[in-house]
Motif scaffolding. Structure first.
Motif, mmCIF file in Angstrom:
data_model
loop_
_atom_site.group_PDB
_atom_site.id
_atom_site.type_symbol
_atom_site.label_atom_id
_atom_site.label_comp_id
_atom_site.label_asym_id
_atom_site.label_seq_id
_atom_site.Cartn_x
_atom_site.Cartn_y
_atom_site.Cartn_z
ATOM 1 N N LYS A 9 0.645 -1.470 -0.143
ATOM 2 C CA LYS A 9 -0.087 -0.042 -0.013
ATOM 3 C C LYS A 9 1.004 1.043 -0.187
ATOM 4 C CE LYS A 9 -3.977 2.649 0.158
ATOM 5 N NZ LYS A 9 -4.306 2.341 -0.868
ATOM 6 N N ARG A 10 0.921 1.597 -1.276
ATOM 7 C CA ARG A 10 0.565 3.294 -1.671
ATOM 8 C C ARG A 10 0.015 4.729 -1.037
ATOM 9 N NH1 ARG A 10 2.985 2.416 -5.313
ATOM 10 N NH2 ARG A 10 5.203 2.541 -5.414
ATOM 11 N N TYR A 11 0.800 5.258 -0.171
ATOM 12 C CA TYR A 11 -0.199 6.844 0.059
ATOM 13 C C TYR A 11 0.402 7.837 -1.066
ATOM 14 C CZ TYR A 11 -2.704 4.415 3.981
ATOM 15 O OH TYR A 11 -3.035 3.021 4.877
ATOM 16 N N LYS A 16 5.953 3.515 0.094
ATOM 17 C CA LYS A 16 5.082 2.597 0.407
ATOM 18 C C LYS A 16 4.783 2.256 2.238
ATOM 19 C CE LYS A 16 5.588 -0.971 -3.399
ATOM 20 N NZ LYS A 16 6.132 -1.847 -4.024
ATOM 21 N N HIS A 52 -9.440 0.474 1.861
ATOM 22 C CA HIS A 52 -8.838 1.365 0.736
ATOM 23 C C HIS A 52 -8.538 -0.068 0.433
ATOM 24 C CE1 HIS A 52 -5.164 1.569 4.098
ATOM 25 N NE2 HIS A 52 -5.512 0.909 3.838
ATOM 26 N N SER A 55 -2.243 -1.054 -3.240
ATOM 27 C CA SER A 55 -1.797 -0.371 -4.169
ATOM 28 C C SER A 55 -0.732 -1.928 -5.276
ATOM 29 C CB SER A 55 -0.744 0.229 -3.835
ATOM 30 O OG SER A 55 -1.321 1.546 -2.933
ATOM 31 N N GLU A 56 -0.585 -3.000 -4.201
ATOM 32 C CA GLU A 56 -0.074 -3.577 -5.368
ATOM 33 C C GLU A 56 -0.839 -5.046 -4.450
ATOM 34 O OE1 GLU A 56 4.429 -3.783 -6.235
ATOM 35 O OE2 GLU A 56 3.735 -1.439 -6.666
#
Length: 237
Positions: A9-11, A16, A52, A55-56
């Motif tokens: 997860k990246r914001y 990450k 949420h 991201s990957e």
């Protein structure tokens, strides 16, 4: 069952917060997500509850990946309960039942169950603003459990409670763990010893160890889980 497969997860384009984490939390067990503050535990919990998207990689709960479905089959108890001060307890719990499609007699039965299970009879018609920290936590549990989710996700549930409240909470979680998949985020070793049969240790957004306490201690060649945790997370004793 909860399954993370190469979850990252990246914001907002930043580095990450969680990177390439994979683990399984099995049915009718209590699994600890153990790590220092800021390790990425809450990021993982929110993804499991459909709050949420990864991201990957992917998150599966009872075989489901769709975020809407994840919200339906999980119950989430945050570290700090976000409760509307002007609602009565029964109003807030009913509101959460309706969010999950429970109305009429079905909702009434669900409310009676969590009222009893969460020991809320004494404050059922009280305003949330008047409740102690301990009762607020019970209301948060009732809201998470009212739709009878298969999976319960707990983010630092003992935070701010006194010893008597913690003891009551532990007994309640152990009872729930006999029938639900529970993932418990904590940085408190005593919570792990008291509640959890399987442990995932997170440090700086990465999974650095997983297994039973005995397996982790043996692999790290140390004499206690605390020592293994300090070594794995580069924490100071």
């Amino acid at each position: 069952m909860i399954e993370l497969i190469n979850f990252s997860k990246r914001y907002s384009g930043k580095k990450k917060a969680v990177e390439d984490v994979s683990f399984v939390a099995r049915p009718a067990t209590i699994t600890a997500l153990l790590g220092p503050n800021g390790a990425g535990k809450t990021t993982i919990l929110k993804a499991i509850c459909g709050l949420h998207a990864p991201s990957e990689g992917c998150v599966k709960v009872c075989g489901e990946e769709d975020m809407v479905q994840l919200k339906k089959i999980t119950g989430f108890v945050p570290e700090t309960p976000l409760l509307p001060e002007n609602f009565m307890v029964k109003e807030f719990v009913r509101f959460n039942a309706e969010l999950h499609g429970l109305y009429g007699e079905e909702a009434s039965k669900a409310l009676l169950k969590v009222k009893k299970d969460c020991s809320l009879a004494d404050v059922w018609e009280s305003k949330i603003a008047a409740l102690s920290k301990g009762y607020r936590q019970r209301v948060s549990f009732a809201a998470a459990l009212v739709h009878n989710p298969e999976v319960l996700v707990l983010d630092e549930p003992a935070s701010g409670l006194d010893p008597a409240q913690i003891n009551h909470l532990r007994s309640f979680i152990l009872k729930l763990g006999k029938e639900k998949t529970i993932l418990l985020s904590t940085h408190l070793m005593q919570e792990v010893y008291a509640l959890c049969s399987y442990i995932c240790i997170i440090s700086k957004g990465k999974l650095v160890a997983s297994g039973t306490a005995e397996e982790i201690i043996k692999k790290e060649n140390v004499d206690s889980l605390e020592t293994a945790f300090l070594r794995l997370t580069d924490s100071e004793a």
